[in-house]
Design a protein around this motif. Structure first.
Motif, PDB file in Angstrom:
ATOM      1  N   UNK A   1       3.102  10.839  -9.338  1.00 39.60           N
ATOM      2  CA  UNK A   1       2.563  10.456  -8.035  1.00 39.60           C
ATOM      3  C   UNK A   1       3.725  10.226  -7.067  1.00 39.60           C
ATOM      4  N   UNK A   2       4.293  11.294  -6.494  1.00 41.87           N
ATOM      5  CA  UNK A   2       5.505  11.181  -5.691  1.00 41.87           C
ATOM      6  C   UNK A   2       5.294  10.712  -4.260  1.00 41.87           C
ATOM      7  N   UNK A   3       4.066  10.695  -3.762  1.00 44.91           N
ATOM      8  CA  UNK A   3       3.827  10.420  -2.345  1.00 44.91           C
ATOM      9  C   UNK A   3       4.362   9.054  -1.919  1.00 44.91           C
ATOM     10  N   UNK A   4       4.180   8.042  -2.762  1.00 41.13           N
ATOM     11  CA  UNK A   4       4.653   6.711  -2.416  1.00 41.13           C
ATOM     12  C   UNK A   4       6.158   6.646  -2.265  1.00 41.13           C
ATOM     13  N   UNK A   5       6.872   7.339  -3.142  1.00 39.82           N
ATOM     14  CA  UNK A   5       8.338   7.358  -3.068  1.00 39.82           C
ATOM     15  C   UNK A   5       8.794   8.073  -1.802  1.00 39.82           C
ATOM     16  N   UNK A   6       8.189   9.224  -1.510  1.00 40.49           N
ATOM     17  CA  UNK A   6       8.549   9.979  -0.299  1.00 40.49           C
ATOM     18  C   UNK A   6       8.254   9.176   0.960  1.00 40.49           C
ATOM     19  N   UNK A   7       7.121   8.493   0.972  1.00 36.93           N
ATOM     20  CA  UNK A   7       6.759   7.680   2.134  1.00 36.93           C
ATOM     21  C   UNK A   7       7.745   6.532   2.330  1.00 36.93           C
TER      22      UNK A   7
ATOM     23  N   UNK B   1      -2.898   0.803  -2.758  1.00 39.73           N
ATOM     24  CA  UNK B   1      -3.311   1.797  -1.766  1.00 39.73           C
ATOM     25  C   UNK B   1      -3.300   3.162  -2.434  1.00 39.73           C
ATOM     26  N   UNK B   2      -4.447   3.834  -2.407  1.00 43.31           N
ATOM     27  CA  UNK B   2      -4.604   5.179  -2.973  1.00 43.31           C
ATOM     28  C   UNK B   2      -4.683   6.159  -1.806  1.00 43.31           C
ATOM     29  N   UNK B   3      -3.693   7.043  -1.681  1.00 40.28           N
ATOM     30  CA  UNK B   3      -3.535   7.834  -0.457  1.00 40.28           C
ATOM     31  C   UNK B   3      -4.264   9.170  -0.470  1.00 40.28           C
ATOM     32  N   UNK B   4      -4.602   9.690  -1.640  1.00 50.55           N
ATOM     33  CA  UNK B   4      -5.200  11.022  -1.700  1.00 50.55           C
ATOM     34  C   UNK B   4      -4.669  11.778  -2.906  1.00 50.55           C
ATOM     35  N   UNK B   5      -4.664  13.105  -2.830  1.00 45.84           N
ATOM     36  CA  UNK B   5      -4.264  13.938  -3.956  1.00 45.84           C
ATOM     37  C   UNK B   5      -2.754  13.872  -4.185  1.00 45.84           C
ATOM     38  N   UNK B   6      -2.345  13.955  -5.456  1.00 49.98           N
ATOM     39  CA  UNK B   6      -0.947  13.735  -5.837  1.00 49.98           C
ATOM     40  C   UNK B   6       0.062  14.489  -4.972  1.00 49.98           C
ATOM     41  N   UNK B   7      -0.134  15.785  -4.807  1.00 50.08           N
ATOM     42  CA  UNK B   7       0.898  16.626  -4.204  1.00 50.08           C
ATOM     43  C   UNK B   7       0.612  17.010  -2.759  1.00 50.08           C
ATOM     44  N   UNK B   8      -0.429  16.436  -2.172  1.00 44.78           N
ATOM     45  CA  UNK B   8      -0.782  16.767  -0.789  1.00 44.78           C
ATOM     46  C   UNK B   8       0.171  16.085   0.184  1.00 44.78           C
ATOM     47  N   UNK B   9       0.633  16.824   1.176  1.00 51.15           N
ATOM     48  CA  UNK B   9       1.508  16.238   2.187  1.00 51.15           C
ATOM     49  C   UNK B   9       0.784  15.146   2.960  1.00 51.15           C
ATOM     50  N   UNK B  10      -0.547  15.282   3.092  1.00 49.49           N
ATOM     51  CA  UNK B  10      -1.325  14.264   3.789  1.00 49.49           C
ATOM     52  C   UNK B  10      -1.250  12.912   3.084  1.00 49.49           C
TER      53      UNK B  10
END
Length: 319
Positions: free
Chosen positions: A44-50, A197-206
């Motif tokens: 789940x990389x989105x949190x790290x990128x954010x 907080x659950x942001x959406x799909x694992x690899x989605x830029x959104x």
């Protein structure tokens, strides 16, 4: 060993722990401590990128902040290998018996998630204790294998629900009845103001964009930063509220379909988070045959990845 500054006090941390720290930001002004943790599931990389983006913007714009913000990677090794976990789910290992075993075992005798957990406990313990009298908030950043809207998960303890509601997305209650041993349950039990907080799909830029907006929104809500200091803050706020528009404001856990690897579970393609399902509707298959909805409700976290023990959840709207 070397030292790094957190607020006004020095904390000794190991070289490996430094890799776990995405960033920290403070002007040494009185205020809350906000801990944000990404990738406790390594895929789940989105949190790290954010978090990387927000820390960059904080420093680039030299934004004034009351209190302190710290970002951590939860499962460092699994994150580096883009796997949910290596041997066991780190977000299911926070029960008291397991924590006692981890604390009593030297780090050089631990492997994989056990070692990750011991390092997390050490660094979080040091961060939270400096100083002892400030407000501490933990936001655990996640994504799911399915598409769909963003939402928050809260407990019934303390200000968890209020913080979750502040983001403007739907809030899930009652998950502590469905899943044990989570970071959310553990840190809420320690008295930290904790939510997910659950942001959406694992690899989605959104999912990255939504998480960035959620972080800014929370920083303003808890009084760390004035909204007028944040470039395009209204855009961040509107994004989250638009995501929640037309959806239930609060839902509660009703059903979890637990699975094991030997079940050969396979979710039918096409289900999204917050999709309505009808009683008797075909949802998945396993080695025993068809799996149908036990009652009507709202689909949550349908499993579309190899690892995991939660096939899907069904939640229902509450007042």
């Amino acid at each position: 060993m070397r030292t790094t500054m957190f607020g006004e006090q020095e904390i000794n941390i190991s070289i490996n722990a430094q890799k776990r720290i995405i960033g920290n930001y403070t002007n040494n002004q009185e205020g809350p401590l906000l801990i944000l943790m990404g990738a406790i599931h390594g895929n789940e990389p989105a949190g790290v990128k954010a978090l990387q983006t927000v820390f960059h913007q904080l420093k680039q714009c030299n934004l004034p902040i009351s209190g302190e913000m710290i970002g951590l990677i939860g499962n460092l090794e699994a994150f580096s290998k883009q796997k949910r976990f290596l041997s066991k789910d780190l977000n299911r290992q926070w029960g008291l018996d397991n924590l006692k075993r981890i604390n009593e075992t030297p780090k050089n005798q631990l492997r994989e998630e056990d070692k990750e957990q011991k390092e997390l406990l050490e660094i979080l313990g040091q961060i939270i204790s400096h100083p002892l009298n400030r407000r501490v908030i933990l936001m655990d950043l996640h994504t799911t294998s399915a598409d769909g809207v963003a939402y928050s998960i809260a407990t019934s303890m303390g200000n968890s629900r209020t913080l979750a509601e502040s983001l403007g997305v739907p809030v899930i209650m009652g998950f502590d009845k469905a899943i044990s041993g989570t970071t959310l349950n553990y840190f809420s039990g320690l008295g930290l103001e904790s939510f997910c907080f659950e942001a959406g799909q694992h690899d989605a830029e959104s999912s990255v964009t939504r998480t960035i907006s959620a972080i800014w929104q929370l920083l303003v809500y808890i009084g760390c930063i004035e909204a007028t200091e944040i470039p395009f803050f209204e855009n961040h706020k509107e994004l989250l509220y638009e995501l929640g528009e037309g959806l239930p404001r609060t839902v509660e856990y009703e059903y979890r379909h637990a699975i094991q690897p030997e079940d050969c579970f396979k979710m039918i393609e096409g289900f999204d988070n917050f999709q309505e399902v009808e009683e008797g509707q075909l949802l998945a298959y396993d080695k025993g045959g068809e799996i149908r909805a036990p009652f009507s409700g709202i689909m949550l976290m349908p499993l579309y990845q190899a690892q995991g023990k939660d096939g899907f959840f069904i939640v229902k709207e509450i007042e």
